[in-house]
Structures are given as structure tokens and as C-alpha cells.
Design a protein around this motif. Structure first.
Motif, short mmCIF file in Angstrom:
data_model
loop_
_atom_site.label_atom_id
_atom_site.label_comp_id
_atom_site.label_asym_id
_atom_site.label_seq_id
_atom_site.Cartn_x
_atom_site.Cartn_y
_atom_site.Cartn_z
N HIS A 145 -5.36 6.64 -0.41
CA HIS A 145 -5.08 6.45 -1.84
C HIS A 145 -6.10 7.17 -2.73
CE1 HIS A 145 -5.33 4.01 -5.67
NE2 HIS A 145 -4.21 4.67 -5.77
N THR A 201 -10.48 -1.36 1.99
CA THR A 201 -10.27 -0.29 1.01
C THR A 201 -11.56 0.02 0.26
OG1 THR A 201 -7.93 -0.84 0.78
CG2 THR A 201 -8.94 0.38 -1.02
N TYR A 203 0.83 -1.20 0.00
CA TYR A 203 0.00 0.00 0.00
C TYR A 203 0.87 1.26 0.00
CZ TYR A 203 -4.05 2.91 1.22
OH TYR A 203 -5.06 3.86 1.22
N HIS A 209 -7.34 3.92 4.59
CA HIS A 209 -7.74 3.36 3.29
C HIS A 209 -8.29 4.42 2.35
CE1 HIS A 209 -7.12 -0.91 4.28
NE2 HIS A 209 -7.38 -0.52 5.52
#
Length: 257
Positions: free
Chosen positions: A229, A189, A109, A226
């Protein structure tokens, strides 16, 4: 039928999207998917979904089926759908993928989802040096797989990867997924992406998914991690407003780690 076209994207973009849709559709008891009928050089032919207003019961069923999609698994974190060689896409940005992916979620990640998009966001001016340093501190904790930040280990899940509300259509038979950035990843996520941009009866859907997947109670506290991103992706695409949100999320993560 519905023909989806988007100017300016290379032909492989649509082939990757089609592979992701088929991979998601193959999950037993998972969320229904608008499987591609044909891949065109400049788009996809998809079945038309007649949309209805979602109900609380439909949202709960969506959550349970999303857990089943995730449980279908993936070879590793960052692994591509079958038949995809090379990177994938999220919107018009390249998304790093590999055939087998990584065995540890934290380093994956940090190195393949956060740092590449952080560099692009900083280069564009969407994130300043002070904000970038906060995200980089989160990445250092992820590389070390700090359990206070990452939570319990989970096996690689089969992710939609771009699960905002616009990519969840509601038919009389239930939810139907479109437009994935499918890959192997962490199940939280997809939930964090839903929470970021909203969904009708969101709490019912998230609660049903978390219960079916057996997520620990701490998963809600990891939502900012999460969301980092997709916030960085949006910072690259749309500028400093999302960059500021990404930095706030990073600072929330540092309070956990």
C-alpha cells in the motif's frame, strides 16, 4: 508551540489529522503523541518537540509502546478515528475510511487499500499492465483470505497509518508521533512502513514491538505485503520508480500465497 500549515489541502484534512492524533494519544501506555492544541482552517497548532538523538534503549521502548498503541484496538479494519465522518488522508490523497470498518483484513486491504491506489498508479503510468496484473493476483488471494499470504488472524489494531521515520520524533522522554493517517488496521502494516523507509535502531524497535505484540515468526516474510500500500501511494505521488518497487513486492507476495 509549532504551527503546521500545508497549502492546497481542504480544511477537513486538518480536522481528520487532529482526530487521529487524539485517538492515538488515548491508547493506554502507547507511544506519546503531539496532541493538537488548536485546529485552524489551514493547519494545526501543535506542541513543539525538542529533539534529541535516539538511543537503542529508546528505540526498544518505542517498539513496546507501539505494540500498546496497536493493542488499544479499533472497531474494524478501515474504521475511522472517533469524530471522523467520511474518508481520511494519506499525504494529499484520500484514504477510504468508514465508521465501523470491515471484519476481515484481507478483503479490506485488497479492496480499500490496494486496488484504488493501483488504479490511480496505472492511470498515471506509474505501473504498467503486466505489473498491475501481479498486484491484482495478490488482491485475489487477499479477498479469499489465503492464510499462506495473510498469516494468522489478528484483531483490528489502532494504527498510525503513515509511520515512516519522519513521523517519529525523538525527545528526551522518548518517541513522539506526528502526522498520522490513523485507522483500524493490521499491526504489521505500521512495522512494514518503518522497515520501508528506515528508522534509527530499526531492528531494536521492530523486535521489541513484535515480541510485545506476540507476532508469529512469519511476520518478517509478510513485510512486502504490508509495504504494497505505501509503495502504491508513493507511485501515485512520485512515479514509476515506486511503481516498480510495488510490483517487486507483489511478486514476493505471490511466492508466499
Amino acid at each position: 508551540m509549532h504551527v503546521k500549515r500545508r497549502d492546497g489541502l481542504p480544511p477537513e484534512h486538518f480536522a481528520v489529522e487532529a482526530a487521529g492524533l487524539r485517538w492515538l494519544a488515548a491508547a493506554a501506555d502507547g507511544v506519546a503523541v503531539a496532541e493538537p492544541v488548536e485546529v485552524l482552517p489551514d493547519g494545526l497548532v501543535l506542541p513543539r518537540v525538542v529533539q534529541v538523538a535516539p538511543t537503542p534503549a529508546a528505540a526498544e521502548e518505542f517498539g513496546r509502546r507501539l505494540a500498546a498503541t496497536h493493542a488499544a484496538g479499533a472497531p474494524g479494519f478501515g474504521s475511522a478515528p472517533p469524530g471522523v465522518a467520511g474518508d481520511g488522508w494519506i499525504a494529499e490523497l484520500r484514504l477510504p475510511l468508514s465508521e465501523r470498518g470491515s471484519s476481515a483484513w484481507g478483503p479490506f486491504y485488497a479492496q480499500q487499500r490496494l486496488l484504488p491506489f493501483l488504479r490511480a498508479a496505472r492511470d498515471s503510468g506509474a505501473v504498467d499492465a503486466v505489473g498491475a496484473a501481479a498486484v491484482e493476483r495478490v488482491c485475489a488471494l487477499l479477498v479469499d483470505s489465503d492464510p499462506a499470504l495473510t498469516g494468522p488472524e489478528r484483531p483490528p489494531a489502532r494504527l498510525h497509518g503513515d509511520l515512516w521515520s519522519g513521523n517519529v520524533l525523538w525527545s528526551a522522554e522518548g518517541a513522539v508521533l506526528i502526522d498520522p493517517a490513523a485507522h483500524g488496521g493490521h499491526p504489521e502494516t505500521d512495522l512494514a512502513m518503518l522497515a520501508l523507509f528506515g528508522l534509527p535502531h530499526l531492528d531494536r524497535a521492530l523486535g521489541a514491538c513484535a515480541e510485545a505484540a506476540g507476532l508469529d515468526r512469519g511476520w518478517r516474510g509478510r513485510v512486502p505485503l504490508h509495504q504494497l500500500h505505501p509503495l502504491l501511494v508513493h507511485a501515485v505521488l512520485f512515479g514509476s520508480g515506486y511503481g516498480a518497487q510495488a510490483v517487486r513486492a507483489a511478486r514476493a507476495c505471490l511466492a508466499l500465497g
